[in-house]
Write a protein that holds these residues in place. Structure first.
Motif, PDB file in Angstrom:
ATOM      1  N   THR A   1       0.838  -1.199   0.000  1.00 45.62           N
ATOM      2  CA  THR A   1       0.000   0.000   0.000  1.00 45.62           C
ATOM      3  C   THR A   1       0.873   1.249   0.000  1.00 45.62           C
ATOM      4  OG1 THR A   1      -1.766  -1.154   1.190  1.00 45.62           O
ATOM      5  CG2 THR A   1      -1.789   1.258   1.244  1.00 45.62           C
ATOM      6  N   ALA A   2       1.938   1.234   0.805  1.00 47.53           N
ATOM      7  CA  ALA A   2       2.873   2.363   0.846  1.00 47.53           C
ATOM      8  C   ALA A   2       3.594   2.506  -0.487  1.00 47.53           C
ATOM      9  CB  ALA A   2       3.874   2.170   1.978  1.00 47.53           C
ATOM     10  N   VAL A   3       3.917   1.363  -1.107  1.00 52.02           N
ATOM     11  CA  VAL A   3       4.571   1.390  -2.417  1.00 52.02           C
ATOM     12  C   VAL A   3       3.684   2.091  -3.435  1.00 52.02           C
ATOM     13  CG1 VAL A   3       5.245  -0.076  -4.375  1.00 52.02           C
ATOM     14  CG2 VAL A   3       6.075  -0.609  -2.076  1.00 52.02           C
ATOM     15  N   ARG A   4       2.417   1.692  -3.523  1.00 49.33           N
ATOM     16  CA  ARG A   4       1.523   2.293  -4.506  1.00 49.33           C
ATOM     17  C   ARG A   4       1.292   3.777  -4.214  1.00 49.33           C
ATOM     18  NH1 ARG A   4      -1.588   0.213  -8.277  1.00 49.33           N
ATOM     19  NH2 ARG A   4       0.425  -0.778  -8.711  1.00 49.33           N
ATOM     20  N   LYS A   5       1.203   4.135  -2.937  1.00 52.23           N
ATOM     21  CA  LYS A   5       1.017   5.542  -2.580  1.00 52.23           C
ATOM     22  C   LYS A   5       2.185   6.379  -3.080  1.00 52.23           C
ATOM     23  CE  LYS A   5       0.119   8.583   1.379  1.00 52.23           C
ATOM     24  NZ  LYS A   5      -0.082   8.653   2.854  1.00 52.23           N
ATOM     25  N   LEU A   6       3.412   5.885  -2.908  1.00 50.81           N
ATOM     26  CA  LEU A   6       4.591   6.606  -3.383  1.00 50.81           C
ATOM     27  C   LEU A   6       4.624   6.661  -4.901  1.00 50.81           C
ATOM     28  CD1 LEU A   6       7.457   5.432  -0.996  1.00 50.81           C
ATOM     29  CD2 LEU A   6       6.659   7.775  -1.347  1.00 50.81           C
ATOM     30  N   GLN A   7       4.240   5.571  -5.551  1.00 56.48           N
ATOM     31  CA  GLN A   7       4.206   5.562  -7.015  1.00 56.48           C
ATOM     32  C   GLN A   7       3.234   6.621  -7.541  1.00 56.48           C
ATOM     33  OE1 GLN A   7       3.181   1.441  -7.515  1.00 56.48           O
ATOM     34  NE2 GLN A   7       5.274   0.809  -7.988  1.00 56.48           N
ATOM     35  N   ASN A   8       2.050   6.672  -6.943  1.00 54.55           N
ATOM     36  CA  ASN A   8       1.061   7.666  -7.376  1.00 54.55           C
ATOM     37  C   ASN A   8       1.553   9.085  -7.127  1.00 54.55           C
ATOM     38  OD1 ASN A   8      -0.760   5.713  -8.257  1.00 54.55           O
ATOM     39  ND2 ASN A   8      -1.817   5.603  -6.294  1.00 54.55           N
TER      40      ASN A   8
ATOM     41  N   SER B   1       6.940   2.688 -20.637  1.00 55.73           N
ATOM     42  CA  SER B   1       7.185   3.583 -19.510  1.00 55.73           C
ATOM     43  C   SER B   1       8.657   3.554 -19.143  1.00 55.73           C
ATOM     44  CB  SER B   1       6.332   3.159 -18.312  1.00 55.73           C
ATOM     45  OG  SER B   1       6.644   3.925 -17.164  1.00 55.73           O
ATOM     46  N   LEU B   2       9.098   4.513 -18.336  1.00 53.72           N
ATOM     47  CA  LEU B   2      10.468   4.485 -17.876  1.00 53.72           C
ATOM     48  C   LEU B   2      10.696   3.394 -16.838  1.00 53.72           C
ATOM     49  CD1 LEU B   2      11.310   7.254 -15.258  1.00 53.72           C
ATOM     50  CD2 LEU B   2       8.966   6.612 -15.830  1.00 53.72           C
ATOM     51  N   ASP B   3       9.608   2.892 -16.205  1.00 57.76           N
ATOM     52  CA  ASP B   3       9.771   1.970 -15.079  1.00 57.76           C
ATOM     53  C   ASP B   3       8.576   1.039 -14.999  1.00 57.76           C
ATOM     54  OD1 ASP B   3      10.956   1.152 -12.388  1.00 57.76           O
ATOM     55  OD2 ASP B   3       8.992   1.889 -11.764  1.00 57.76           O
ATOM     56  N   VAL B   4       8.841  -0.230 -14.757  1.00 59.94           N
ATOM     57  CA  VAL B   4       7.774  -1.231 -14.730  1.00 59.94           C
ATOM     58  C   VAL B   4       6.794  -0.983 -13.583  1.00 59.94           C
ATOM     59  CG1 VAL B   4       9.109  -2.898 -13.338  1.00 59.94           C
ATOM     60  CG2 VAL B   4       7.309  -3.713 -14.880  1.00 59.94           C
ATOM     61  N   GLY B   5       7.281  -0.495 -12.453  1.00 55.91           N
ATOM     62  CA  GLY B   5       6.398  -0.201 -11.333  1.00 55.91           C
ATOM     63  C   GLY B   5       5.458   0.949 -11.636  1.00 55.91           C
ATOM     64  N   LEU B   6       5.972   1.993 -12.309  1.00 56.74           N
ATOM     65  CA  LEU B   6       5.127   3.126 -12.663  1.00 56.74           C
ATOM     66  C   LEU B   6       4.126   2.749 -13.749  1.00 56.74           C
ATOM     67  CD1 LEU B   6       7.571   6.177 -12.604  1.00 56.74           C
ATOM     68  CD2 LEU B   6       6.072   5.307 -10.809  1.00 56.74           C
ATOM     69  N   LEU B   7       4.506   1.819 -14.653  1.00 56.43           N
ATOM     70  CA  LEU B   7       3.545   1.336 -15.639  1.00 56.43           C
ATOM     71  C   LEU B   7       2.367   0.669 -14.932  1.00 56.43           C
ATOM     72  CD1 LEU B   7       2.734   0.721 -18.598  1.00 56.43           C
ATOM     73  CD2 LEU B   7       3.972  -1.447 -18.354  1.00 56.43           C
ATOM     74  N   GLY B   8       2.655  -0.145 -13.923  1.00 56.23           N
ATOM     75  CA  GLY B   8       1.595  -0.787 -13.160  1.00 56.23           C
ATOM     76  C   GLY B   8       0.716   0.218 -12.441  1.00 56.23           C
ATOM     77  N   ALA B   9       1.336   1.269 -11.895  1.00 56.60           N
ATOM     78  CA  ALA B   9       0.562   2.305 -11.208  1.00 56.60           C
ATOM     79  C   ALA B   9      -0.335   3.051 -12.197  1.00 56.60           C
ATOM     80  CB  ALA B   9       1.500   3.269 -10.491  1.00 56.60           C
ATOM     81  N   LEU B  10       0.209   3.397 -13.371  1.00 53.31           N
ATOM     82  CA  LEU B  10      -0.573   4.100 -14.388  1.00 53.31           C
ATOM     83  C   LEU B  10      -1.749   3.249 -14.863  1.00 53.31           C
ATOM     84  CD1 LEU B  10       2.179   5.750 -16.637  1.00 53.31           C
ATOM     85  CD2 LEU B  10       0.393   6.958 -15.391  1.00 53.31           C
ATOM     86  N   GLY B  11      -1.527   1.921 -14.950  1.00 53.30           N
ATOM     87  CA  GLY B  11      -2.566   1.027 -15.436  1.00 53.30           C
ATOM     88  C   GLY B  11      -3.469   0.472 -14.355  1.00 53.30           C
ATOM     89  N   GLY B  12      -3.243   0.869 -13.100  1.00 54.27           N
ATOM     90  CA  GLY B  12      -4.083   0.391 -12.001  1.00 54.27           C
ATOM     91  C   GLY B  12      -3.881  -1.080 -11.683  1.00 54.27           C
ATOM     92  N   LEU B  13      -2.661  -1.581 -11.817  1.00 49.81           N
ATOM     93  CA  LEU B  13      -2.360  -2.976 -11.528  1.00 49.81           C
ATOM     94  C   LEU B  13      -2.687  -3.296 -10.070  1.00 49.81           C
ATOM     95  CD1 LEU B  13      -0.992  -5.618 -12.657  1.00 49.81           C
ATOM     96  CD2 LEU B  13       1.114  -4.768 -11.627  1.00 49.81           C
ATOM     97  N   ASN B  14      -3.499  -4.332  -9.849  1.00 53.84           N
ATOM     98  CA  ASN B  14      -3.923  -4.699  -8.507  1.00 53.84           C
ATOM     99  C   ASN B  14      -2.885  -5.592  -7.845  1.00 53.84           C
ATOM    100  OD1 ASN B  14      -5.410  -6.079  -6.267  1.00 53.84           O
ATOM    101  ND2 ASN B  14      -7.121  -4.903  -7.101  1.00 53.84           N
ATOM    102  N   VAL B  15      -2.641  -5.364  -6.578  1.00 59.36           N
ATOM    103  CA  VAL B  15      -1.636  -6.137  -5.859  1.00 59.36           C
ATOM    104  C   VAL B  15      -1.995  -7.621  -5.782  1.00 59.36           C
ATOM    105  CG1 VAL B  15      -2.646  -5.824  -3.576  1.00 59.36           C
ATOM    106  CG2 VAL B  15      -0.150  -6.097  -3.800  1.00 59.36           C
ATOM    107  N   ARG B  16      -3.249  -7.971  -6.011  1.00 62.55           N
ATOM    108  CA  ARG B  16      -3.669  -9.375  -5.938  1.00 62.55           C
ATOM    109  C   ARG B  16      -2.890 -10.261  -6.897  1.00 62.55           C
ATOM    110  NH1 ARG B  16      -5.917 -10.296 -10.592  1.00 62.55           N
ATOM    111  NH2 ARG B  16      -7.011  -8.638 -11.715  1.00 62.55           N
ATOM    112  N   VAL B  17      -2.386  -9.667  -8.029  1.00 63.18           N
ATOM    113  CA  VAL B  17      -1.698 -10.494  -9.021  1.00 63.18           C
ATOM    114  C   VAL B  17      -0.421 -11.114  -8.454  1.00 63.18           C
ATOM    115  CG1 VAL B  17      -2.621  -9.204 -10.976  1.00 63.18           C
ATOM    116  CG2 VAL B  17      -0.434  -8.533  -9.983  1.00 63.18           C
ATOM    117  N   LEU B  18       0.094 -10.533  -7.371  1.00 59.37           N
ATOM    118  CA  LEU B  18       1.292 -11.103  -6.756  1.00 59.37           C
ATOM    119  C   LEU B  18       1.000 -12.454  -6.119  1.00 59.37           C
ATOM    120  CD1 LEU B  18       2.749  -7.918  -5.028  1.00 59.37           C
ATOM    121  CD2 LEU B  18       3.584  -9.018  -7.101  1.00 59.37           C
TER     122      LEU B  18
END
Length: 381
Positions: free
Chosen positions: A153-160, A258-275
């Motif tokens: 959750t903290a990761v996604r907050k920072l990404q956003n 994207s410049l970064d795979v994590g930011l691509l997931g944030a831009l696309g709304g990737l849900n943490v459930r996929v982990l």
């Protein structure tokens, strides 16, 4: 600092002033002078020429926003007087080191494939973490600080938050020769469209996906802006998958990552459930998360984006091509453990590539002319 650098740029004047400002005695033997956020004072960049020519004994490092440095007009850049280093997001191996997974990182770097195959499932767990977190340093630090129970959750907050910061940069650095509001809008539209562009079957950039009825002339400058600012990776098509690849580049067809795979997931709304769902992560956005990862790793390895090839009148396609030892090296990226790569097999037979890679979520296997390699080894092999 702006007042200081607006005047005389002689080193004899700058060094005492910088010593007073920093409260540090600057000596050539043991002091590194860092001009941080140098885009805020462009003449500080110009002063590097003076340091190079008149006082090369001083070590000076300038860091700053690629967007700000690229877009500043009206100042003299010290051509030929500085060594440029381009910073990328952290690679997967660097991510492992940051998370204190030293043995795993060293194992991958050693390319000890018998051992890597034994540890494959463990490495894949960390790869899933990386594909969600990405390689932006502050975000990696936040992730690593919460181990062994990572706070996604903290990761996604920072990404956003980082995505919002980039949007602020769009409006701050727009070219005033165009309408600032229009330029900012187009930058946001292109950037927001990257996940949906990559989710397309052929992944070729389509202007109509950015905006209904959109045309190249509407968005070309915005795309180039994002690429120059290192916020997007442009992968051009080649008309023929042969070396030298640059000679066959077709600038009219390209993919945008994207410049970064994590930011691509944030831009696309990737849900943490996929982990938690095995290989589901690699199938998200029709496999573009895996492609984004490989593109990043190859770009770091080569220092520039790879190419791709697609047939004019058929469905044949090679996901990526790069040059190794003067030879074209084709790359296919497969979802999960799926290994069927008709295009790669056909092109391998037709052109006789000495080396070809097929990246998937499966273990390493070196059989025949096509080398099956785990995704996490992209950029390492």
């Amino acid at each position: 600092m702006r007042m200081l650098f607006d005047a005389d740029l002689s080193v004899e004047r700058l060094i005492p002033a910088l010593s007073i400002e920093s409260g540090t005695r600057i000596t050539p033997e043991d002091t590194l002078v860092i001009f941080d956020e140098v885009q805020e004072v462009p003449r500080a960049m110009t002063s590097l020429k003076m340091f190079n020519e008149a006082a090369p004994e001083y070590d000076v490092l300038a860091t700053g926003s690629a967007l700000g440095i690229a877009m500043h007009l009206g100042f003299s850049f010290p051509v030929g007087k500085v060594s440029r280093l381009k910073l990328y997001p952290m690679s997967f191996v660097e991510f492992l080191y940051a998370c204190k997974q030293y043995a795993l990182a060293e194992m991958l770097e050693s390319k000890d494939f018998p051992l890597i195959n034994v540890m494959h499932d463990r490495v894949m767990t960390w790869l899933r973490y990386f594909m969600y977190t990405g390689g932006m340093p502050e975000i990696v630090e936040a992730f690593a600080s919460t181990l062994p129970n990572p706070d996604f959750t903290a990761v996604r907050k920072l990404q956003n938050s980082l995505v919002s910061d980039y949007r602020d940069d769009f409006s701050k650095h727009v070219d005033m020769r165009d309408s600032p509001a229009v330029t900012t809008l187009r930058l946001n539209q292109v950037w927001d469209s990257i996940p949906s562009q990559l989710a397309k079957e052929n992944k070729k950039f389509v202007y109509g996906v950015v905006r209904a009825g959109g045309r190249g002339k509407d968005f070309e400058s915005a795309i180039q802006w994002l690429v120059d600012a290192s916020l997007a990776l442009r992968v051009n098509r080649v008309s023929a998958p042969l070396e030298p690849l640059a000679a066959y580049a077709d600038g009219s067809a390209f993919k945008l990552y994207s410049l970064d795979v994590g930011l691509l997931g944030a831009l696309g709304g990737l849900n943490v459930r996929v982990l938690l769902e095995g290989d589901a992560l690699f199938r998200e956005f029709k496999g573009s998360i895996a492609e984004q990862f490989v593109c990043q790793q190859l770009t770091m390895m080569n220092g520039h984006s790879p190419y791709y090839w697609s047939a004019e009148n058929s469905s044949g396609e090679l996901d990526f091509l790069f040059e190794g030892n003067g030879k074209a090296v084709p790359v296919e990226v497969k979802e999960g453990t799926h290994r069927q790569t008709k295009s790669l097999v056909i092109m391998q037979k037709r052109h006789g590539y000495p080396l070809a890679y097929r990246f998937s979520a499966d273990r390493y296997r070196d059989v025949g002319p096509i080398r099956d390699v785990p995704l996490y080894m992209a950029g390492i092999v």
